[in-house]
Motif scaffolding. Sequence first.
Motif, PDB file in Angstrom:
ATOM      1  N   SER A 554       0.811  -1.216   0.000  1.00  0.00           N
ATOM      2  CA  SER A 554       0.000   0.000   0.000  1.00  0.00           C
ATOM      3  C   SER A 554       0.842   1.262   0.000  1.00  0.00           C
ATOM      4  N   ASN A 555       2.126   1.149   0.267  1.00  0.00           N
ATOM      5  CA  ASN A 555       2.993   2.324   0.319  1.00  0.00           C
ATOM      6  C   ASN A 555       4.284   2.035  -0.446  1.00  0.00           C
ATOM      7  N   PRO A 556       4.182   1.826  -1.760  1.00  0.00           N
ATOM      8  CA  PRO A 556       5.360   1.412  -2.523  1.00  0.00           C
ATOM      9  C   PRO A 556       6.368   2.538  -2.670  1.00  0.00           C
ATOM     10  N   SER A 557       7.639   2.159  -2.735  1.00  0.00           N
ATOM     11  CA  SER A 557       8.672   3.154  -3.004  1.00  0.00           C
ATOM     12  C   SER A 557       8.648   3.510  -4.485  1.00  0.00           C
ATOM     13  N   ALA A 558       9.201   4.666  -4.798  1.00  0.00           N
ATOM     14  CA  ALA A 558       9.198   5.136  -6.187  1.00  0.00           C
ATOM     15  C   ALA A 558       9.992   4.216  -7.091  1.00  0.00           C
TER      16      ALA A 558
END
Length: 722
Positions: A554-558
């Motif tokens: 839900s909070n992927p890195s770029a």
Amino acid sequence: MEKSKLYLLPLCFLVLTACQPNKDNSGSDIPPAKGEKLSTPVLTVNNEGTGLTWAAVEGAVSYSISVNEAEAVSVNAPGYDFAEEAGEYAVKVVAVASDTELNSEQASFDYSTIYTALSAVAFDEDTGRITWSGFHGAGLKYSINGGEEVAVEGDYIEVETGGLYDITAVGGFVAEGNKYYVNNETSVNVQHIIASPKMAQAMVLEDGSEDSNADLQAKYDALYYGTSGWQPSANAVATLDRNNEGISPNRSFRAMIFCNGSWFKWLAKEAFVCEGSVDSLSFYAKAAAPSQASLYLRWEVTEDLMIGDLNFKGVYVTYKLDKVPTGWHKYTVGMNDANWEIAYNNQKLDFATVKGILATAGYTINSLGEFFQYFGNFAILAKCASTGSGPKGYVYVDEIKLSAGAFEAENKDYEIHEWAFKSSALSNGYFRFSKDNPSVNKLVVKMSAGSKISLVPQVEVEDTNVLHVVVTGTYDLDARFTVGADGKLTLNDGATGAVAAFLTEFSSDLCHVIDDFEDHTETGVGLDGSHKDETTFKGLRSKWYSDYYSGNTSNPSAVGGNGWSMMGSTDYLELNKSPDYAHYGNQSMRLKYNATNQMRFITWDMTQAPAPRLPKATYLSLWVRACDSRVNQIKIKAFFNEQISPVNQGDTSKYTELVQDIAADPDHGWVEVKVTLNPEKNYFGFVLQPMKNGAGTGDDGKYFYVDNIALYNTLSPFGTNA
């Protein structure tokens, strides 16, 4: 005679018959004086040019006409139509009186009937003229692309407008020699030819000179070939390449290809307009190995094009290049090259076959280059020639152009050599050189204070291994460099000019300094800076990106995408400022190890567009110091030819990898690690990843250190590499 620039009217067959007797006597009812002969008729050609006429003779009751001494025919009205059969004719006309003894003297008229004909029509590209021989007719007319017909007033037609030329020999009477020309079903009096003037100058289709990718995307639609034909594609990415240099200028057209059998096409949005006949196509091409790319340059007929009863709309012509090489190669292709593939009516044909099809419609064409004026669109196509699936790299093209006249150069490979150097006056710099293409030559010096100067040198090869480098202008230089057997440069004595001062204690051992950490003034948290110019970075965090495998979707890195999360604490990526923990200078990079989660430390070069181009090199070097109490294992990935993204990180065709153990050393010993690179590649981004060593989970939170990351070069343009 003067050349013609007039238009033709359609030509009809003339129907020629002898005049029948007229029921109305057009002669005079008043006879001449008794005993006086009638006046001899004065024969002239009628206004239509189809026969003879004469003024009515006073006192004549009829006229006697004989042809070639045949039995005479009596007619009441003055007039005679020429014979329609080819041959020589002698016509005799007598005015007949009531008293035949008073008939007039014979009036004679000799003429020839000749069938109209036209043959050996040819177009000479050198003179730009259409000529002919075997011409019989009262005149010539021509039309272009079915337009208005124009009369020819000379011995040739000056081709100023390209097109389909219909040239017709016209029937009628010619006073000189009394020749009557008539169309006949046995005569060939119409000829067709495709003609176009020479291109005034080379027509450049793509040279990669745009300033932004947005400019390039505005020029091309990205398509892929699916079950419903050509469709828009988000995967068919075309960009301007800044990492894998072009020929001239220093950018090229870069197109992604996929190893799944799909076709990708970049179709020019603006219509292709060829302003004359073409002799050759030339272009540069290369591919990112091991993509094994096939490249196709294609032109298509996009509007109705009727030639005889044939419509050529939908025809396309393609030049195919299988398995593009990894180094730049220039291709120059003649318009009669056998590799041209022409698609017509769902058939793949060569030019000779198409020439025959055109001939069935009556049109003569000498080369494919004359036909190019009818192609409306230009496209670049690519397809991966290897097996497998997924993204497979890029194909590059540059300076695609059409030319008239002699070939520009033979087909050949173009090598581009680069050396980077350091000196006591510089942070670093690099020198770029090509023997075959001087337009790519460049000398870049980066001052220790951060300013960068880019110069264009003239380079002369002297002896067998000496390069004479001259720069003019404010930053002038006159210097000679010797290329050693190991490919490294040595600055000879006697360099002069303003730039010579920058080269004090010159050494070309280093190809490019990636990071020595002495320039970092702060650590910072998060992302900052434009990340587009290596001279603008401030702080370690502005040049390096860090994330870890968290499993969080839900909070992927770029960079990592799903499952990867960005590390927000400076504790994981720290700038060490203790001289005791530096290999060179007073600072190094400190990386934290975690046995539970994978951690990655990524140069920003990999994630930004455009990424700074790094010179080619043979290996990557970095110095590593292990933790005091445990063996460290480090994975190094060196990426080339494209930005890192969530979808390509597992593709081994995109990077060179090394995994190496670094022994524990309580004395803080530094170990040099070298990654052997492919010298054909431009590497532009690196991943450093502390690895879990074995099954142990202890020593979490321990650190190890990295310093002096650099590319090394041992390439030589003289082929004398050690």
